[in-house]
Scaffold this motif. Sequence first.
Motif, PDB file in Angstrom:
ATOM      1  N   TRP A  11      31.452  29.305 -58.416  1.00 15.60           N
ATOM      2  CA  TRP A  11      32.169  28.198 -57.762  1.00 15.60           C
ATOM      3  C   TRP A  11      33.316  27.683 -58.612  1.00 15.60           C
ATOM      4  O   TRP A  11      34.373  27.356 -58.105  1.00 15.60           O
ATOM      5  CB  TRP A  11      31.223  27.050 -57.462  1.00 15.60           C
ATOM      6  CG  TRP A  11      30.362  27.241 -56.265  1.00 15.60           C
ATOM      7  CD1 TRP A  11      30.275  28.345 -55.468  1.00 15.60           C
ATOM      8  CD2 TRP A  11      29.443  26.301 -55.728  1.00 15.60           C
ATOM      9  NE1 TRP A  11      29.352  28.152 -54.473  1.00 15.60           N
ATOM     10  CE2 TRP A  11      28.825  26.894 -54.610  1.00 15.60           C
ATOM     11  CE3 TRP A  11      29.059  25.027 -56.087  1.00 15.60           C
ATOM     12  CZ2 TRP A  11      27.863  26.250 -53.848  1.00 15.60           C
ATOM     13  CZ3 TRP A  11      28.100  24.389 -55.327  1.00 15.60           C
ATOM     14  CH2 TRP A  11      27.516  24.990 -54.209  1.00 15.60           C
ATOM     15  N   SER A  12      33.071  27.596 -59.924  1.00 14.25           N
ATOM     16  CA  SER A  12      34.051  26.954 -60.793  1.00 14.25           C
ATOM     17  C   SER A  12      35.117  27.905 -61.311  1.00 14.25           C
ATOM     18  O   SER A  12      36.194  27.467 -61.717  1.00 14.25           O
ATOM     19  CB  SER A  12      33.344  26.320 -61.988  1.00 14.25           C
ATOM     20  OG  SER A  12      32.817  27.328 -62.830  1.00 14.25           O
ATOM     21  N   HIS A 105      29.690  20.386 -52.515  1.00 13.14           N
ATOM     22  CA  HIS A 105      30.818  20.969 -53.257  1.00 13.14           C
ATOM     23  C   HIS A 105      31.947  19.942 -53.359  1.00 13.14           C
ATOM     24  O   HIS A 105      32.565  19.787 -54.421  1.00 13.14           O
ATOM     25  CB  HIS A 105      31.287  22.251 -52.561  1.00 13.14           C
ATOM     26  CG  HIS A 105      32.249  23.048 -53.370  1.00 13.14           C
ATOM     27  ND1 HIS A 105      31.871  23.847 -54.420  1.00 13.14           N
ATOM     28  CD2 HIS A 105      33.594  23.145 -53.285  1.00 13.14           C
ATOM     29  CE1 HIS A 105      32.942  24.406 -54.956  1.00 13.14           C
ATOM     30  NE2 HIS A 105      33.994  24.002 -54.291  1.00 13.14           N
ATOM     31  N   GLU A 106      32.196  19.223 -52.279  1.00 16.23           N
ATOM     32  CA  GLU A 106      33.247  18.198 -52.274  1.00 16.23           C
ATOM     33  C   GLU A 106      32.930  17.080 -53.276  1.00 16.23           C
ATOM     34  O   GLU A 106      33.816  16.620 -54.006  1.00 16.23           O
ATOM     35  CB  GLU A 106      33.405  17.613 -50.866  1.00 16.23           C
ATOM     36  CG  GLU A 106      34.504  16.587 -50.744  1.00 16.23           C
ATOM     37  CD  GLU A 106      34.642  16.024 -49.331  1.00 16.23           C
ATOM     38  OE1 GLU A 106      35.705  15.448 -49.060  1.00 16.23           O
ATOM     39  OE2 GLU A 106      33.703  16.144 -48.524  1.00 16.23           O
ATOM     40  N   GLU A 109      33.488  18.364 -56.802  1.00 18.09           N
ATOM     41  CA  GLU A 109      34.919  18.399 -57.102  1.00 18.09           C
ATOM     42  C   GLU A 109      35.453  17.006 -57.416  1.00 18.09           C
ATOM     43  O   GLU A 109      36.265  16.833 -58.334  1.00 18.09           O
ATOM     44  CB  GLU A 109      35.701  19.014 -55.931  1.00 18.09           C
ATOM     45  CG  GLU A 109      35.472  20.488 -55.739  1.00 18.09           C
ATOM     46  CD  GLU A 109      36.040  21.342 -56.867  1.00 18.09           C
ATOM     47  OE1 GLU A 109      37.054  20.945 -57.492  1.00 18.09           O
ATOM     48  OE2 GLU A 109      35.458  22.403 -57.147  1.00 18.09           O
ATOM     49  N   ARG A 110      34.986  16.013 -56.675  1.00 16.61           N
ATOM     50  CA  ARG A 110      35.427  14.629 -56.908  1.00 16.61           C
ATOM     51  C   ARG A 110      34.929  14.149 -58.273  1.00 16.61           C
ATOM     52  O   ARG A 110      35.651  13.487 -59.013  1.00 16.61           O
ATOM     53  CB  ARG A 110      34.907  13.725 -55.788  1.00 16.61           C
ATOM     54  CG  ARG A 110      35.537  12.373 -55.759  1.00 16.61           C
ATOM     55  CD  ARG A 110      36.814  12.406 -54.965  1.00 16.61           C
ATOM     56  NE  ARG A 110      37.444  11.107 -54.991  1.00 16.61           N
ATOM     57  CZ  ARG A 110      38.757  10.946 -54.987  1.00 16.61           C
ATOM     58  NH1 ARG A 110      39.546  11.984 -54.918  1.00 16.61           N
ATOM     59  NH2 ARG A 110      39.263   9.763 -55.021  1.00 16.61           N
ATOM     60  N   TRP A 111      33.671  14.481 -58.598  1.00 12.68           N
ATOM     61  CA  TRP A 111      33.090  14.129 -59.899  1.00 12.68           C
ATOM     62  C   TRP A 111      33.927  14.754 -61.010  1.00 12.68           C
ATOM     63  O   TRP A 111      34.283  14.091 -61.982  1.00 12.68           O
ATOM     64  CB  TRP A 111      31.640  14.619 -59.952  1.00 12.68           C
ATOM     65  CG  TRP A 111      30.852  14.165 -61.127  1.00 12.68           C
ATOM     66  CD1 TRP A 111      29.959  13.128 -61.157  1.00 12.68           C
ATOM     67  CD2 TRP A 111      30.834  14.738 -62.455  1.00 12.68           C
ATOM     68  NE1 TRP A 111      29.410  13.022 -62.417  1.00 12.68           N
ATOM     69  CE2 TRP A 111      29.931  13.990 -63.235  1.00 12.68           C
ATOM     70  CE3 TRP A 111      31.497  15.797 -63.058  1.00 12.68           C
ATOM     71  CZ2 TRP A 111      29.676  14.270 -64.575  1.00 12.68           C
ATOM     72  CZ3 TRP A 111      31.255  16.076 -64.403  1.00 12.68           C
ATOM     73  CH2 TRP A 111      30.343  15.315 -65.143  1.00 12.68           C
ATOM     74  N   LEU A 112      34.252  16.032 -60.869  1.00 11.22           N
ATOM     75  CA  LEU A 112      35.043  16.740 -61.877  1.00 11.22           C
ATOM     76  C   LEU A 112      36.449  16.144 -62.005  1.00 11.22           C
ATOM     77  O   LEU A 112      36.994  16.074 -63.111  1.00 11.22           O
ATOM     78  CB  LEU A 112      35.119  18.230 -61.546  1.00 11.22           C
ATOM     79  CG  LEU A 112      33.826  19.011 -61.752  1.00 11.22           C
ATOM     80  CD1 LEU A 112      33.931  20.392 -61.110  1.00 11.22           C
ATOM     81  CD2 LEU A 112      33.477  19.115 -63.240  1.00 11.22           C
ATOM     82  N   HIS A 113      37.008  15.731 -60.879  1.00 13.04           N
ATOM     83  CA  HIS A 113      38.330  15.087 -60.896  1.00 13.04           C
ATOM     84  C   HIS A 113      38.289  13.845 -61.789  1.00 13.04           C
ATOM     85  O   HIS A 113      39.143  13.659 -62.666  1.00 13.04           O
ATOM     86  CB  HIS A 113      38.748  14.725 -59.463  1.00 13.04           C
ATOM     87  CG  HIS A 113      39.884  13.779 -59.373  1.00 13.04           C
ATOM     88  ND1 HIS A 113      41.191  14.156 -59.606  1.00 13.04           N
ATOM     89  CD2 HIS A 113      39.916  12.452 -59.080  1.00 13.04           C
ATOM     90  CE1 HIS A 113      41.986  13.096 -59.457  1.00 13.04           C
ATOM     91  NE2 HIS A 113      41.234  12.059 -59.140  1.00 13.04           N
ATOM     92  N   GLN A 116      37.813  14.823 -65.477  1.00 13.48           N
ATOM     93  CA  GLN A 116      39.058  15.319 -66.085  1.00 13.48           C
ATOM     94  C   GLN A 116      39.967  14.153 -66.450  1.00 13.48           C
ATOM     95  O   GLN A 116      40.537  14.117 -67.553  1.00 13.48           O
ATOM     96  CB  GLN A 116      39.784  16.286 -65.149  1.00 13.48           C
ATOM     97  CG  GLN A 116      41.037  16.885 -65.754  1.00 13.48           C
ATOM     98  CD  GLN A 116      40.744  17.809 -66.914  1.00 13.48           C
ATOM     99  OE1 GLN A 116      40.151  18.857 -66.728  1.00 13.48           O
ATOM    100  NE2 GLN A 116      41.150  17.434 -68.118  1.00 13.48           N
TER     101      GLN A 116
END
Length: 137
Positions: A11-12, A105-106, A109-113, A116
């Motif tokens: 996924w990543s 997954h969404e 992605e928000r968590w990773l945003h 970062q």
Amino acid sequence: MQSLQDKASEWSGVNRDDAFAIDQINLYEKLGLQTFISLSTNFYNRVYDDEEEWFRSIFANSKKEDAIQNQYEFFSQRMGGPPLYNQRRGHPALIGRHRPFPVTHEAAERWLHHMQLALDSTTDIDSESKIKMMNFF
């Protein structure tokens, strides 16, 4: 059956060696506890102020101060520091602890945003460590 690590890698786009490069250096000794506290505080301030209600609602039943402490204790422990999380909460059991939440997954992605952005604004973390940490996340 595909392992969780293999699925995360797929996924990543981050290969397992890069994801676990955090194990090649003691980031806790390099960065110190206060840096992990700052990172987690920065991260959860962003999460709890997120513009998306669906994302904020994932954390609605958690006190921000508890979420910050859980995260910095886990990160410190996982990245070479003392077992703060285990001493207070027991084994991390991340899959089980996150099972009640809609970790789509969404949402990931928000968590990773947010992570970062938190990494980018935590000035006590050098570039190489930021890359290793983000690959792990």
